[in-house]
Design a protein around this motif. Structure first.
Motif, PDB file in Angstrom:
ATOM      1  N   LYS A  39      -2.799  40.337  46.177  1.00  0.00           N
ATOM      2  CA  LYS A  39      -3.406  40.364  44.787  1.00  0.00           C
ATOM      3  C   LYS A  39      -4.052  39.170  44.451  1.00  0.00           C
ATOM      4  CE  LYS A  39       0.611  42.718  42.721  1.00  0.00           C
ATOM      5  NZ  LYS A  39       1.653  42.567  41.888  1.00  0.00           N
ATOM      6  N   GLY A  40      -4.351  38.167  45.532  1.00  0.00           N
ATOM      7  CA  GLY A  40      -5.316  37.144  45.301  1.00  0.00           C
ATOM      8  C   GLY A  40      -4.845  35.628  45.097  1.00  0.00           C
ATOM      9  N   TYR A  41      -3.067  35.762  44.884  1.00  0.00           N
ATOM     10  CA  TYR A  41      -2.592  34.598  44.409  1.00  0.00           C
ATOM     11  C   TYR A  41      -2.094  33.919  45.727  1.00  0.00           C
ATOM     12  CZ  TYR A  41      -2.793  37.233  40.178  1.00  0.00           C
ATOM     13  OH  TYR A  41      -2.995  37.822  38.895  1.00  0.00           O
ATOM     14  N   ASN A  42      -2.966  32.853  46.353  1.00  0.00           N
ATOM     15  CA  ASN A  42      -2.667  32.263  47.504  1.00  0.00           C
ATOM     16  C   ASN A  42      -1.881  30.752  47.456  1.00  0.00           C
ATOM     17  OD1 ASN A  42      -3.881  34.092  49.224  1.00  0.00           O
ATOM     18  ND2 ASN A  42      -5.858  33.256  48.494  1.00  0.00           N
ATOM     19  N   SER A  43      -1.914  30.508  46.269  1.00  0.00           N
ATOM     20  CA  SER A  43      -1.046  29.129  45.962  1.00  0.00           C
ATOM     21  C   SER A  43      -0.887  29.218  44.438  1.00  0.00           C
ATOM     22  CB  SER A  43      -1.766  28.147  46.349  1.00  0.00           C
ATOM     23  OG  SER A  43      -2.985  27.673  45.356  1.00  0.00           O
ATOM     24  N   SER A  44       0.154  28.242  44.147  1.00  0.00           N
ATOM     25  CA  SER A  44       0.528  28.197  42.897  1.00  0.00           C
ATOM     26  C   SER A  44      -0.625  27.832  41.677  1.00  0.00           C
ATOM     27  CB  SER A  44       1.535  27.286  42.606  1.00  0.00           C
ATOM     28  OG  SER A  44       1.202  26.027  43.131  1.00  0.00           O
ATOM     29  N   GLN A  45      -1.695  27.143  42.211  1.00  0.00           N
ATOM     30  CA  GLN A  45      -2.861  26.935  41.359  1.00  0.00           C
ATOM     31  C   GLN A  45      -3.757  27.999  41.178  1.00  0.00           C
ATOM     32  OE1 GLN A  45      -4.923  23.550  43.232  1.00  0.00           O
ATOM     33  NE2 GLN A  45      -3.613  22.143  42.282  1.00  0.00           N
ATOM     34  N   ASP A  46      -3.437  29.297  41.742  1.00  0.00           N
ATOM     35  CA  ASP A  46      -4.041  30.721  41.589  1.00  0.00           C
ATOM     36  C   ASP A  46      -3.208  31.541  40.466  1.00  0.00           C
ATOM     37  OD1 ASP A  46      -5.948  29.686  43.499  1.00  0.00           O
ATOM     38  OD2 ASP A  46      -4.763  30.718  45.029  1.00  0.00           O
ATOM     39  N   LEU A  47      -2.446  30.910  40.078  1.00  0.00           N
ATOM     40  CA  LEU A  47      -1.408  31.705  39.058  1.00  0.00           C
ATOM     41  C   LEU A  47      -2.192  31.926  37.683  1.00  0.00           C
ATOM     42  CD1 LEU A  47       2.174  30.596  40.129  1.00  0.00           C
ATOM     43  CD2 LEU A  47       1.111  32.678  40.606  1.00  0.00           C
ATOM     44  N   PRO A  48      -2.009  32.697  37.146  1.00  0.00           N
ATOM     45  CA  PRO A  48      -2.626  32.754  35.780  1.00  0.00           C
ATOM     46  C   PRO A  48      -1.888  32.068  34.688  1.00  0.00           C
ATOM     47  CG  PRO A  48      -1.496  35.085  36.115  1.00  0.00           C
ATOM     48  CD  PRO A  48      -1.538  34.182  37.535  1.00  0.00           C
ATOM     49  N   ASN A  49      -2.648  31.733  33.721  1.00  0.00           N
ATOM     50  CA  ASN A  49      -2.311  30.889  32.686  1.00  0.00           C
ATOM     51  C   ASN A  49      -0.875  31.663  32.012  1.00  0.00           C
ATOM     52  OD1 ASN A  49      -3.935  28.899  33.306  1.00  0.00           O
ATOM     53  ND2 ASN A  49      -5.367  29.730  31.403  1.00  0.00           N
ATOM     54  N   SER A  50      -0.665  32.961  31.806  1.00  0.00           N
ATOM     55  CA  SER A  50       0.349  33.249  31.366  1.00  0.00           C
ATOM     56  C   SER A  50       1.601  33.325  32.005  1.00  0.00           C
ATOM     57  CB  SER A  50      -0.063  34.977  30.896  1.00  0.00           C
ATOM     58  OG  SER A  50      -0.380  35.706  32.423  1.00  0.00           O
ATOM     59  N   VAL A  51       1.649  33.228  33.056  1.00  0.00           N
ATOM     60  CA  VAL A  51       2.576  33.037  34.054  1.00  0.00           C
ATOM     61  C   VAL A  51       3.168  31.709  33.847  1.00  0.00           C
ATOM     62  CG1 VAL A  51       3.404  32.853  36.581  1.00  0.00           C
ATOM     63  CG2 VAL A  51       2.025  34.791  35.819  1.00  0.00           C
ATOM     64  N   LEU A  52       2.221  30.775  33.984  1.00  0.00           N
ATOM     65  CA  LEU A  52       2.499  29.270  33.797  1.00  0.00           C
ATOM     66  C   LEU A  52       2.983  28.981  32.518  1.00  0.00           C
ATOM     67  CD1 LEU A  52      -0.439  27.741  35.757  1.00  0.00           C
ATOM     68  CD2 LEU A  52       1.820  28.427  36.646  1.00  0.00           C
ATOM     69  N   ASP A  53       2.500  29.556  31.415  1.00  0.00           N
ATOM     70  CA  ASP A  53       3.050  29.328  30.173  1.00  0.00           C
ATOM     71  C   ASP A  53       4.551  29.804  30.209  1.00  0.00           C
ATOM     72  OD1 ASP A  53       1.005  27.944  28.781  1.00  0.00           O
ATOM     73  OD2 ASP A  53      -0.054  29.721  28.464  1.00  0.00           O
ATOM     74  N   PHE A  54       4.766  31.123  30.466  1.00  0.00           N
ATOM     75  CA  PHE A  54       6.110  31.687  30.581  1.00  0.00           C
ATOM     76  C   PHE A  54       7.003  30.574  31.350  1.00  0.00           C
ATOM     77  CE2 PHE A  54       9.505  34.291  31.541  1.00  0.00           C
ATOM     78  CZ  PHE A  54       9.548  35.190  30.591  1.00  0.00           C
ATOM     79  N   VAL A  55       6.499  30.128  32.719  1.00  0.00           N
ATOM     80  CA  VAL A  55       7.517  29.110  33.213  1.00  0.00           C
ATOM     81  C   VAL A  55       7.859  28.117  32.416  1.00  0.00           C
ATOM     82  CG1 VAL A  55       7.735  27.838  35.379  1.00  0.00           C
ATOM     83  CG2 VAL A  55       6.730  30.159  35.544  1.00  0.00           C
TER      84      VAL A  55
END
Length: 839
Positions: free
Chosen positions: A382-398
């Motif tokens: 899906k194009g997420y090769n590292s944690s820096q590619d994760l969308p902001n919604s995922v990081l806000d949830f974490v």
């Protein structure tokens, strides 16, 4: 005390209602160690101790045969095969006087805290070790050349890698060059999980929610979940710790204080943090509650892990104790499968409610890819090769949902062990393949008072093979490390390092002991119990599962010599029976019939043996003591007891007056003759003065004169009396004509007169009397005095008062009289072996 106990019992009932029931009672879970080995009974244990203290940081490099030890102010390199051979190397790493002075000015203890306590010691690369120390509340780290074993010229700042306080909970690992540590680092900082020595240093989030709430870290483990992963998963580091709970159910147990609970957290090894949100912070941090037996009342003490060559078989063993607020001491040991841990992290999340200030279950939408998970093949597609590619919604949830709703339950839903009156401080585990082809996990559990429990996991329970006192002085076992190559267990504590063999098969002297021990390391070869790894396993016998199959004979009869015991009627006799196994039941057979343990007035079966009180002739017979365990009976002792009747009272009472009367008549004749002789001498010599002088010289000696009343009195023999008996009179004796001397009468027979005897020549010293026995041979020496009988096995010391005047015809010494009495008794023994009779 009563209030704390009531709350604890209430907690047990509530946990059963909440879904934490145990199918077995606490009594069933409280295993008793089969064998107890005290410090004085230890064998094969090697010890190392230098001039330092706190040998608590151990690093074993089995392939190199080196055990590295971090202590207070020093680092050691020991020979792993023998830590006590003197070939160790040492690095002095003391805190400088300036730092110690600064530590004192901060109000710290100059006897415990203001030193350099080495808290971290790991392999950094092929050439160097990496060590960190508190350095008197100014942490420092150093790269140590492993070959030269020297400190570098320059040190690294350690305030983000090592705690200031030497008593602070701390754990650390080096994984692929990255340093993963967890503790409360700085002087007044919050607890944190950090990664250093890496191009992307990371730490936990502190706002708006603290991911860690006053955490105390216990352990950390690497699980290589990327190996042979079908989904392209990442390796993970798991952290185990205690922290204050924020769940809404916390206040149910104790509203006066916030409960502390056990947690397990994980992070991904390849986590690089977020690009804009969670910069230099973990994006994969998640934590879940770890439940063992009594939620909100248990304190996590130690965790160890084991796998069978693949990460999917990883199991964690954890030791818990009751919190310090409880009035009773107990420990619990639980096992957790990696699949159960994964299930909790893949379940629902929890969310903090500002209105109630509690955590509760989150039932809203969850963004994709799943927050807190590692980057997998699915994410990469899906194009997420590292944690820096994760969308902001995922990081806000974490950021707002670090806590999971599901709890990590122990395997089988219950603990392996709940042990009362024991506080386990450290765990280590080894996996052993037994002769039946199965693999068994052997747990080594160190206690807070210097003991080591060795147990084997059998299904859903623990069998404690033995408890060993490894330290004479009370001190906690701080570190345990297993070496399969050296077949040793290394124990770190405040006073030193111990090397304990994994197997002590020589302790089991018979086939029964070897089989009943159920030790996966040991087997019976027909002659002795030996280590299964010492050679060919052909012909070896072992039964770990049931512990009662393999020995050919059904009993040990005939292998022990018979012991004879002879006592007088009315005596008490103890027949010892040493039970080495704490799990065995003593079974006594009298002439082939079992002696009941209760209900017999004169027969008492105890842990030390069989006590027969106030014996009767009917108690005579053959006694056998067996140890019964798991359906097997082992002969431990065999006795032949003979109870003799007492001497008739009539003979004793009638013979006394007859003998006294006869002796009295003989004495009168002798006395009249003596008077006649004296009168003739006086007439011939014509002087009375000479007669008076003769009487003065003989005053104070034993005589045979007119019988007078004698009052016996129990006394002790004085030295002056013994001198008088040898004829060594001094001036003080002569001045006291009524000097009391003592006569020894054996048994309870009445006092009788003794016929005259000639004195021994002065050149030949009289033989000394034999010493009294130190312990009665009927075995009651250690029993209370109320159970002991005098009868015929004792000596009575009698004082003779109002002695008659000396007779010139009798001058036998006290020692000669005693010797004759003892010589006569020597030929009147009732049995041949004096040590086998109480008569």
């Amino acid at each position: 005390m009563c209030g704390g106990t009531v709350r604890l019992l209430t907690a047990l009932l509530v946990t059963a209602a909440m879904g934490y029931p145990s199918r077995r009672s606490a009594t069933d879970l409280d295993a008793t160690p089969r064998m107890t080995v005290t410090f004085d009974e230890l064998s094969g244990v090697r010890r190392f101790s230098g001039h330092s203290l706190n040998y608590t940081t151990l690093l074993l490099e089995d392939e190199r045969g080196v055990l590295y030890v971090g202590a207070r102010g020093a680092v050691f390199a020991l020979n792993a095969s023998n830590v006590a051979d003197g070939s160790h190397r040492m690095i002095h790493w003391e805190a400088s006087p300036e730092k110690q002075l600064d530590c004192l000015q901060k109000g710290k203890n100059n006897k415990t805290e203001c030193f350099n306590h080495v808290r971290f010691l790991q392999r950094l690369n092929t050439t160097h070790l990496y060590a960190c120390g508190t350095y008197a509340f100014h942490p420092l780290c150093a790269s140590i050349d492993a070959d030269r074993f020297t400190l570098p010229s320059r040190f690294e700042e350690g305030k983000e890698k090592c705690p200031y306080d030497p008593s602070r909970g701390y754990t650390g690992l080096i994984v692929d060059g990255g340093l993963y540590t967890a503790t409360r680092y700085e002087f007044r900082s919050l607890p944190d999980i950090r990664r250093n020595l890496h191009q992307r240093p990371l730490k936990t989030e502190e706002s708006p929610l603290h991911w860690l709430n006053d955490a105390e870290f216990v352990a950390s483990m690497l699980v290589q979940e990327s190996k042979d992963s079908l989904v392209g998963d990442d390796d993970k580091i798991y952290y185990f710790f205690m922290e204050r709970a924020g769940e809404e159910t916390t206040s149910f147990f104790d509203k006066s204080q916030v409960a502390r609970v056990a947690r397990v957290a994980r992070v991904c090894k390849s986590d690089l943090g977020g690009k804009k949100i969670l910069q230099r912070k973990w994006t994969s941090f998640m934590k879940a509650r770890l439940v063992c037996y009594i939620p909100y009342y248990e304190v996590l003490r130690s965790v160890c892990s084991l796998d069978s060559g693949g990460w999917a078989s990883t199991v964690f063993y954890a030791a818990f104790t009751l919190s310090a607020q409880r009035t009773m001491e107990a420990s619990a040991v639980c096992r957790y499968d990696i699949s159960e841990v994964q299930r909790a992290f893949e379940g629902p999340y929890m969310e903090y409610q500002d209105s109630s200030r509690k955590w509760s279950r989150y039932d809203g939408a969850v963004p994709e890819p799943r927050p807190g998970s590692c980057i997998t093949d699915s994410s990469r597609r899906k194009g997420y090769n590292s944690s820096q590619d994760l969308p902001n919604s995922v990081l806000d949830f974490v950021k707002l949902h670090p806590l999971m709703f599901e709890e990590v339950q122990p395997a089988g839903g219950e603990p392996l062990l709940v042990k009362r009156s024991v506080a386990y401080s450290r765990l280590a585990v080894d996996r052993v393949q037994a002769l039946d082809g199965r693999s068994y996990d052997v747990l080594f559990m160190g206690t807070g008072d210097g003991w080591l429990h060795k147990a084997v996991v059998l299904g859903s329970s623990l069998h404690i093979i033995e408890e060993v006192q490894v330290f004479r002085d009370l001190q906690p076992v701080e570190t345990l490390v297993v070496s399969r190559r050296q077949r040793s267990l290394y124990v770190g504590a405040a006073s030193g390092v111990l090397q304990v063999p994994l197997a002590s098969c020589a302790r089991y002297s018979s086939c029964y002991d070897c089989i009943l021990a159920r030790d996966p390391y040991c087997a019976w070869d027909g002659w002795a119990c030996r280590d299964t790894a010492s050679g060919d396993s052909t012909g070896l016998v072992q039964d770990v599962q049931s512990g009662n199959v393999g020995c050919r004979s059904s009993s040990g009869r005939g292998s022990l010599p018979w012991k004879n015991r002879t006592v007088l009627r009315g005596d008490d006799v103890l027949l010892p029976c040493d039970q080495r196994s704490n799990l065995a039941r003593a079974v006594w057979l009298l002439n082939g019939s079992e002696v009941p343990g209760t209900g017999q007035e004169r027969l008492r079966v105890g842990v030390d043996g069989l006590l027969v009180t106030n014996t009767l002739p009917g108690h005579s017979g053959e006694y056998r003591c067996y140890g019964e365990e798991r359906g097997l009976r082992t002969l431990l002792a065999a006795y032949s007891l003979t109870v003799l009747p007492q001497l008739p009272r009539a003979a004793t009472t009638t013979s006394g007056p007859i003998a006294a009367s006869q002796a009295s008549g003989d004495t009168k004749v002798v006395y009249v003759s003596a008077i006649v002789v004296l009168v003739v001498l006086c007439a011939v010599l014509g002087t009375v003065l000479l007669y008076v002088s003769c009487l003065e010289k003989r005053r104070g000696k034993y005589v045979l004169g007119e019988p007078r009343a004698v009052s016996p009195e129990l006394q002790t023999v004085s030295a002056s009396c013994l001198r008088k008996a040898r004829g060594e009179e001094d001036e003080e004796d002569e001045e006291d004509p009524a000097y009391p001397c003592l006569r020894i009468i054996p048994g309870e027979a009445p006092t009788a007169t003794v016929s005259p005897a000639k004195e021994l020549p002065e050149a030949v010293p009289p033989p000394p009397p034999p010493p009294l026995p130190t312990e009665l041979t009927n075995g009651v020496g250690s029993l209370p005095s109320v159970l002991r009988k005098m009868n015929g096995n004792s000596y009575m010391l009698l004082q003779q008062q109002d002695e008659p005047l000396a007779s010139p015809l009798y001058s036998a010494s006290f020692t000669e009289e005693l010797s004759k009495i003892l010589e006569k008794r020597k030929h009147m023994q009732l049995v041949e072996k004096l040590d086998e009779s109480s008569v």
